[in-house]
Write an enzyme that holds these catalytic residues in place. Structure first.
Site: not given
Length: 496
Positions: A159, A129, A238
């Site tokens: 992911d 992402h 992230s």
């Protein structure tokens, strides 16, 4: 109160295992705390890893894209991932004129995240992402050098993504064994929260094989088994590193549990046992080689065990059905069996099963332990893919259709009596030609969705290829140049 798993990624830019005797005197306590089990010196791990974590900036060519470095977090659903302006990242791409990118506009920064250097020649692992839909990626190293990056491969299901910069002599991070991580062990999170470059936070591992799915996850191919930690993570972390006190990578940070979009207690990382396999596949094959057992199942609990008359166990994977031409079928697994281990590793939950399966490729040999009629059985077999073979899966490639798509003129639409459609042009060897489609054919619908541009066709293609369905088919409705209605079914796996 509604809580949410929110994707992290803005980069705006021991274990305490000592046992104290019940009646310990002061001298005993001092000797115990002096042991290595109480070593909480984080400086060595921080120094060893901080130069191996990078900041990743993403840019898009959409003139309407607006960058919000702190990311509005309102209206997010439970268990979503996070990055920059996360809701923009997670919404399905809109098709048609509203999605046309302004090729003449300057790239606009859409968000930032973190990544981990995994090779001295520039390979970097991050979250999918973080790089999804980016037209340009820029990597900022800890020494302030900046490089443009290219995507080697992505995997939406886990992911994870692998990107590459043209650099030499980088400092890759050492991989640790996430299986060896213990609950209560000290860990560090390294990343770029809120634009504060090279930030290190500390916490402990609070759970392993944690499922954060809102459903059962029984049929999902993706990951739903995370390392849970209370190390503070926020938007910007992230894709960053979760490391042990030896400075070894044990996970890639991916999500937080929050009702605000900021850290409130729990964070989740993808374990390195999965990371290593996925990035190896992306580098070697361009796509993840995924093996399946070939079963539908339910997590066993005491109520289900009582209902089914199962004795002796109350945890495991209860087999509802077995798919033909599958590994489970080859091993003789039957409806009502309860799988309890894979290669000797306990499998008591859906999360544990998915994590184990994400470690293997089609063609790998595997040992399955299951219980039938109170007896424990162990069998060995060869894993297959979702089409029942051990063949290598090729990357999803829109060009495999073998043609271009021309937008219809207003005159053609009026002449044909239609309001939308695209015309097949320049047909070459590929899936469309193999399926019988000819030059000039006008496509009106694909899988009951109207099409009006190349973007529409590509969007539907990508949605089909990303789905968990074993049969990936385009059902096409359209017209020949003479106006005759035709129907085609194009098997998108025919080139695999």
């Amino acid at each position: 109160m509604k809580f949410n798993i929110t994707a992290l990624a803005l980069c705006v830019l021991g274990s305490f295992a000592a046992t104290v005797p019940a009646l310990a005197d002061e001298s005993t306590f001092v000797r115990t705390t002096a042991t290595p089990a109480f070593d909480t010196d984080f400086t060595r791990a921080a120094e060893k890893t901080i130069n191996s974590v990078v900041c990743i900036k993403s840019y898009v060519n959409r003139s309407q894209q607006q960058y919000d470095p702190f990311g509005g977090m309102g209206g997010i659903d439970p268990f979503e991932f996070f990055f920059g302006t996360p809701r923009q990242q997670q919404q399905p791409r809109q098709r048609g004129r509203g999605n046309q990118r302004n090729k003449n506009s300057e790239p606009v920064q859409s968000g930032l995240g973190s990544g981990v250097i995994v090779s001295a020649d520039g390979y970097i692992v991050t979250n999918n992402h973080v790089v999804a839909d980016a037209d340009k990626l820029e990597v900022l190293l800890n020494d302030n050098n900046t490089y443009e990056a290219r995507i080697i491969g992505t995997d939406e299901a886990t992911d994870l993504a692998l990107i590459k910069i043209d650099a030499k002599g980088l400092k890759p991070m050492d991989f640790g064994d996430s299986d060896a991580v213990k609950i209560g062990e000290w860990v560090l999170a390294v990343g770029n929260p809120f634009g504060f470059n090279s930030t290190v936070t500390a916490g402990i591992v609070s759970a392993k094989a944690r499922s954060i799915s809102s459903g059962t996850g029984a049929q999902r191919m993706g990951l739903d088994s995370y390392i849970q930690t209370d190390a503070a993570l926020n938007p910007g972390n992230s894709g960053g590193a979760l490391v042990n006190l030896r400075g070894q990578l044990i996970g890639i940070n991916a999500a937080i549990y929050s009702n605000t979009g900021s850290y409130t207690g729990f964070s989740f990382a993808i374990p390195t046992t999965v990371v290593k396999k996925v990035i190896t596949d992306l580098k070697q094959y361009g796509t993840v080689q995924r093996a399946v057992l070939g079963i539908t199942y339910t997590e066993l609990d005491s109520k289900l065990a009582k209902d089914k008359g199962i004795q002796g166990i109350v945890a495991g994977i209860y087999v509802n059905s077995v798919v033909d031409r599958s590994t489970a079928k080859e091993l003789g697994i039957e409806e009502g069996d309860v799988i309890t281990a894979i290669n000797g590793n306990d499998v008591h939950t859906s999360a544990q099963l998915i994590e184990q399966m994400n470690r293997f490729r089609p063609g790998d040999s595997i040992t399955i332990t299951f219980v039938r009629d109170g007896k424990t059985i162990t069998k060995r077999g060869t894993l297959r893919n979702d089409r029942g073979s051990t063949d290598i899966t090729k990357p999803d490639d829109f060009s495999s259709l073998g043609c271009a798509f021309m937008k219809l003129s207003a005159e053609t639409k009026q002449h044909m009596g239609i309001s939308h459609g695209v015309q097949v042009q320049g047909l070459q060897k590929g899936l469309f030609k193999d399926g019988g489609i000819k030059d000039g054919f006008i496509i009106l619908y694909i899988n009951d969705q109207p099409v009006n541009s190349t973007d529409d066709v590509e969007y539907i293609y990508n949605q089909i290829m990303k789905s968990d369905d074993s049969e990936k088919v385009m059902f096409i409705t359209g017209l020949t140049p003479t106006g005759a209605k035709k129907y085609y079914a194009i098997d998108l796996t025919a080139n695999d």
